[in-house]
Motif scaffolding. Sequence first.
Motif, PDB file in Angstrom:
ATOM      1  N   GLY A   7       3.765   3.596  19.834  1.00 24.78           N
ATOM      2  CA  GLY A   7       4.298   2.721  18.797  1.00 24.78           C
ATOM      3  C   GLY A   7       3.709   2.994  17.422  1.00 24.78           C
ATOM      4  N   THR A   8       4.523   2.820  16.405  1.00 19.09           N
ATOM      5  CA  THR A   8       4.058   2.911  15.017  1.00 19.09           C
ATOM      6  C   THR A   8       4.462   1.651  14.246  1.00 19.09           C
ATOM      7  OG1 THR A   8       6.081   4.075  14.357  1.00 19.09           O
ATOM      8  CG2 THR A   8       4.171   5.431  14.969  1.00 19.09           C
ATOM      9  N   GLU A   9       4.599   0.543  14.980  1.00 16.46           N
ATOM     10  CA  GLU A   9       4.956  -0.732  14.364  1.00 16.46           C
ATOM     11  C   GLU A   9       3.839  -1.741  14.585  1.00 16.46           C
ATOM     12  OE1 GLU A   9       8.692  -1.791  16.086  1.00 16.46           O
ATOM     13  OE2 GLU A   9       9.834  -0.557  14.681  1.00 16.46           O
ATOM     14  N   ALA A  10       3.739  -2.687  13.668  1.00 15.55           N
ATOM     15  CA  ALA A  10       2.707  -3.719  13.759  1.00 15.55           C
ATOM     16  C   ALA A  10       3.237  -5.003  13.148  1.00 15.55           C
ATOM     17  CB  ALA A  10       1.441  -3.263  13.045  1.00 15.55           C
ATOM     18  N   PRO A  11       2.719  -6.163  13.604  1.00 13.70           N
ATOM     19  CA  PRO A  11       3.152  -7.438  13.020  1.00 13.70           C
ATOM     20  C   PRO A  11       2.509  -7.659  11.649  1.00 13.70           C
ATOM     21  CG  PRO A  11       1.464  -7.819  14.666  1.00 13.70           C
ATOM     22  CD  PRO A  11       1.776  -6.355  14.718  1.00 13.70           C
ATOM     23  N   ILE A  12       3.288  -8.227  10.746  1.00 19.93           N
ATOM     24  CA  ILE A  12       2.793  -8.513   9.401  1.00 19.93           C
ATOM     25  C   ILE A  12       3.206  -9.924   9.009  1.00 19.93           C
ATOM     26  CG2 ILE A  12       4.847  -7.500   8.323  1.00 19.93           C
ATOM     27  CD1 ILE A  12       3.062  -6.625   6.003  1.00 19.93           C
ATOM     28  N   LEU A  13       2.335 -10.627   8.303  1.00 19.32           N
ATOM     29  CA  LEU A  13       2.632 -11.993   7.872  1.00 19.32           C
ATOM     30  C   LEU A  13       3.724 -11.999   6.810  1.00 19.32           C
ATOM     31  CD1 LEU A  13      -0.894 -13.656   7.559  1.00 19.32           C
ATOM     32  CD2 LEU A  13       0.837 -14.108   9.296  1.00 19.32           C
ATOM     33  N   ARG A  14       4.535 -13.012   6.841  1.00 23.70           N
ATOM     34  CA  ARG A  14       5.572 -13.195   5.830  1.00 23.70           C
ATOM     35  C   ARG A  14       5.545 -14.667   5.410  1.00 23.70           C
ATOM     36  NH1 ARG A  14      10.424 -10.450   5.127  1.00 23.70           N
ATOM     37  NH2 ARG A  14       9.308  -8.611   5.882  1.00 23.70           N
ATOM     38  N   TYR A  15       5.639 -14.926   4.105  1.00 26.26           N
ATOM     39  CA  TYR A  15       5.576 -16.293   3.580  1.00 26.26           C
ATOM     40  C   TYR A  15       6.889 -16.659   2.906  1.00 26.26           C
ATOM     41  CZ  TYR A  15       0.550 -15.743   4.266  1.00 26.26           C
ATOM     42  OH  TYR A  15      -0.687 -15.522   4.816  1.00 26.26           O
TER      43      TYR A  15
ATOM     44  N   LEU B 267       0.821  -1.202   0.000  1.00 29.87           N
ATOM     45  CA  LEU B 267       0.000   0.000   0.000  1.00 29.87           C
ATOM     46  C   LEU B 267       0.859   1.258   0.000  1.00 29.87           C
ATOM     47  CD1 LEU B 267      -2.794  -0.993   2.549  1.00 29.87           C
ATOM     48  CD2 LEU B 267      -2.972  -0.904   0.066  1.00 29.87           C
ATOM     49  N   SER B 268       0.280   2.338  -0.501  1.00 30.75           N
ATOM     50  CA  SER B 268       0.941   3.644  -0.479  1.00 30.75           C
ATOM     51  C   SER B 268      -0.094   4.657  -0.002  1.00 30.75           C
ATOM     52  CB  SER B 268       1.465   4.008  -1.874  1.00 30.75           C
ATOM     53  OG  SER B 268       2.083   5.267  -1.857  1.00 30.75           O
ATOM     54  N   LEU B 269      -0.103   4.913   1.310  1.00 32.16           N
ATOM     55  CA  LEU B 269      -1.156   5.696   1.945  1.00 32.16           C
ATOM     56  C   LEU B 269      -0.671   7.078   2.364  1.00 32.16           C
ATOM     57  CD1 LEU B 269      -2.460   2.864   4.311  1.00 32.16           C
ATOM     58  CD2 LEU B 269      -3.381   3.489   2.076  1.00 32.16           C
ATOM     59  N   GLU B 270      -1.643   7.968   2.511  1.00 36.30           N
ATOM     60  CA  GLU B 270      -1.354   9.273   3.092  1.00 36.30           C
ATOM     61  C   GLU B 270      -1.650   9.272   4.584  1.00 36.30           C
ATOM     62  OE1 GLU B 270      -3.112  12.566   1.064  1.00 36.30           O
ATOM     63  OE2 GLU B 270      -2.712  11.738  -0.922  1.00 36.30           O
ATOM     64  N   ASN B 271      -2.707   8.556   4.985  1.00 33.45           N
ATOM     65  CA  ASN B 271      -3.091   8.513   6.393  1.00 33.45           C
ATOM     66  C   ASN B 271      -3.518   7.107   6.767  1.00 33.45           C
ATOM     67  OD1 ASN B 271      -5.065   8.846   8.789  1.00 33.45           O
ATOM     68  ND2 ASN B 271      -4.063  10.843   8.666  1.00 33.45           N
ATOM     69  N   LEU B 272      -3.024   6.615   7.904  1.00 24.08           N
ATOM     70  CA  LEU B 272      -3.316   5.256   8.365  1.00 24.08           C
ATOM     71  C   LEU B 272      -3.611   5.269   9.858  1.00 24.08           C
ATOM     72  CD1 LEU B 272      -3.366   2.149   8.055  1.00 24.08           C
ATOM     73  CD2 LEU B 272      -0.883   2.171   8.380  1.00 24.08           C
ATOM     74  N   ASP B 273      -4.705   4.618  10.251  1.00 19.76           N
ATOM     75  CA  ASP B 273      -5.098   4.535  11.659  1.00 19.76           C
ATOM     76  C   ASP B 273      -5.413   3.081  12.002  1.00 19.76           C
ATOM     77  OD1 ASP B 273      -6.010   4.808  14.212  1.00 19.76           O
ATOM     78  OD2 ASP B 273      -7.628   6.221  13.746  1.00 19.76           O
ATOM     79  N   LEU B 274      -4.566   2.477  12.845  1.00 17.98           N
ATOM     80  CA  LEU B 274      -4.765   1.104  13.315  1.00 17.98           C
ATOM     81  C   LEU B 274      -4.839   1.050  14.844  1.00 17.98           C
ATOM     82  CD1 LEU B 274      -2.251  -0.759  10.952  1.00 17.98           C
ATOM     83  CD2 LEU B 274      -4.742  -0.805  10.794  1.00 17.98           C
ATOM     84  N   PHE B 275      -5.156   2.168  15.466  1.00 12.93           N
ATOM     85  CA  PHE B 275      -5.158   2.244  16.926  1.00 12.93           C
ATOM     86  C   PHE B 275      -6.203   1.283  17.519  1.00 12.93           C
ATOM     87  CE2 PHE B 275      -6.728   3.947  20.945  1.00 12.93           C
ATOM     88  CZ  PHE B 275      -5.540   4.110  21.647  1.00 12.93           C
TER      89      PHE B 275
ATOM     90  N   ALA C  54       2.731   4.567   4.918  1.00 16.85           N
ATOM     91  CA  ALA C  54       1.856   5.725   5.121  1.00 16.85           C
ATOM     92  C   ALA C  54       2.655   6.940   5.557  1.00 16.85           C
ATOM     93  CB  ALA C  54       0.774   5.408   6.145  1.00 16.85           C
ATOM     94  N   HIS C  55       2.276   8.093   5.023  1.00 15.50           N
ATOM     95  CA  HIS C  55       2.957   9.335   5.394  1.00 15.50           C
ATOM     96  C   HIS C  55       2.611   9.735   6.823  1.00 15.50           C
ATOM     97  CE1 HIS C  55       3.375  13.780   5.608  1.00 15.50           C
ATOM     98  NE2 HIS C  55       4.449  13.555   4.867  1.00 15.50           N
ATOM     99  N   THR C  56       1.319   9.635   7.175  1.00 21.95           N
ATOM    100  CA  THR C  56       0.857   9.969   8.525  1.00 21.95           C
ATOM    101  C   THR C  56       0.287   8.720   9.167  1.00 21.95           C
ATOM    102  OG1 THR C  56       0.316  12.229   7.836  1.00 21.95           O
ATOM    103  CG2 THR C  56      -0.665  11.436   9.893  1.00 21.95           C
ATOM    104  N   VAL C  57       0.784   8.391  10.358  1.00 24.65           N
ATOM    105  CA  VAL C  57       0.352   7.180  11.061  1.00 24.65           C
ATOM    106  C   VAL C  57      -0.155   7.551  12.447  1.00 24.65           C
ATOM    107  CG1 VAL C  57       1.059   4.943  11.995  1.00 24.65           C
ATOM    108  CG2 VAL C  57       2.008   5.748   9.820  1.00 24.65           C
ATOM    109  N   VAL C  58      -1.392   7.174  12.746  1.00 27.12           N
ATOM    110  CA  VAL C  58      -1.905   7.323  14.098  1.00 27.12           C
ATOM    111  C   VAL C  58      -1.271   6.243  14.963  1.00 27.12           C
ATOM    112  CG1 VAL C  58      -3.979   7.254  15.547  1.00 27.12           C
ATOM    113  CG2 VAL C  58      -4.086   8.269  13.256  1.00 27.12           C
ATOM    114  N   LEU C  59      -0.846   6.598  16.178  1.00 26.58           N
ATOM    115  CA  LEU C  59      -0.147   5.645  17.056  1.00 26.58           C
ATOM    116  C   LEU C  59      -0.960   4.362  17.213  1.00 26.58           C
ATOM    117  CD1 LEU C  59       1.170   8.039  19.844  1.00 26.58           C
ATOM    118  CD2 LEU C  59       2.300   7.305  17.739  1.00 26.58           C
ATOM    119  N   VAL C  60      -0.264   3.230  17.124  1.00 28.50           N
ATOM    120  CA  VAL C  60      -0.919   1.932  17.218  1.00 28.50           C
ATOM    121  C   VAL C  60      -1.437   1.677  18.630  1.00 28.50           C
ATOM    122  CG1 VAL C  60      -0.560  -0.553  17.020  1.00 28.50           C
ATOM    123  CG2 VAL C  60       0.390   0.974  15.302  1.00 28.50           C
ATOM    124  N   ASP C  61      -0.737   2.187  19.636  1.00 27.94           N
ATOM    125  CA  ASP C  61      -1.130   1.978  21.029  1.00 27.94           C
ATOM    126  C   ASP C  61      -0.817   3.231  21.831  1.00 27.94           C
ATOM    127  OD1 ASP C  61       1.688   1.917  21.530  1.00 27.94           O
ATOM    128  OD2 ASP C  61       1.693  -0.206  21.002  1.00 27.94           O
TER     129      ASP C  61
END
Length: 418
Positions: free
Chosen positions: A391-399, A293-301, A380-387
Amino acid sequence: MRLPCEVSVVSRLLPSAGLRGPGRAVRALLALGKPPGAGGGEVWLLVSTARHRPGAKYQLRENIEQLFTKFVEQGKATLRLKEPAVDVCLSKANVSQLKTFLSAVKLAHRGTNEENLPLSALVTPKASEVEKPKTKMIITSRKDYPLTQNFPYSLEHLQASYCKLARLDMRVLCLKSLRKLDLSHNRIKKLPATIGDLVNLQELNLQDNHLESFCVALCNSTLRKSLQSLDLSQNKIQALPAQFCHLRELIHLKIDDNSLIRLPFKIGQLSQLRFLSVARNKLPYLPSEFAKLSLENLDLFGNPFERPEPLVPDIQLKIPLTLLEYSARATVNYRLPYGSHVLPFHLCVDLDMAKTCQCGQACLSSFIQTTVTMNLHSVAHTVVLVDNMGGTEAPILRYFCSLTCYGQFLDRYLQSVR
């Protein structure tokens, strides 16, 4: 015959007198016919507007100097009259109706018998016939919701919020010009597949309803080419279908405050997506294609993300690979064309859901899976804090398609943590 459109009547004598012409075009109703009580075979053109409903009448027999029809396919045309010396400029007309109208004007100009012309009575039209079509309607209470009257077919923006609707009103499906539909703060449990028939729909707001799923049929409808903004926040959705990623024109997507346990596997296919909000759900990790993805704003809080465990893989690798796995990998890797006309449907679905190893090769049912940490600023250019810890990191699946690829990943990972 009657033709609703926008009209501007311009006198050709004004420039010679040093005067400016009239302003912009106004909504009008054009009619071809004979004035009440008139004898003979004379056909007149009546141009009625909201300001002057009785209208202005123009005789047509041998009175058309020229017809300008170059832009008729855009609903535009101009009638140049000899007497008075005016140009009747038409725009925003229905193309098929305009063509029929111009054909009748030509026949009237030639003096064709009235029996062969689609004439109307030249009477003062109703106010509703000459008023500008209503394009926006906002309803914010149950008592204001129309129960006995249809919605205006010209609507482009309809909001029906706080109306306690339990289902989508089928009358909405007749609004073919609708671009924005806001059904927020209702009690809708399920969307009909026929909502995909709204071919011009760009914005759909379903915030604060009782939705438990998003229909697969909608993902395969005309919404694929039109829908740009979708708000599904404050519902009861646990998962979006894999076909959701067919909505490739999406720019804004809100799925806050649901019960999502996963995002669509191929979410990376939403190449136009710029604003994504999935706050306060139940996501344990992100799908591998999230990194595309190529985002401007991301919120996963507010998601209960699990701690990444790159050294504790989920091994589903089968050695040796089955013939099905070999052939499926080759189909994807070499980009061989396939479809339900040559392969069973379930195999096509499996190929569509193929996973991608870090080496770029595909794998289907035989792979090694693990989770790693991803800095969300990489997508993402702007990231809402995950917690709440900043933090601005999150787990992602890798195959990984093989032990070799997983071993190379481990070597790099162990070197980075030393």
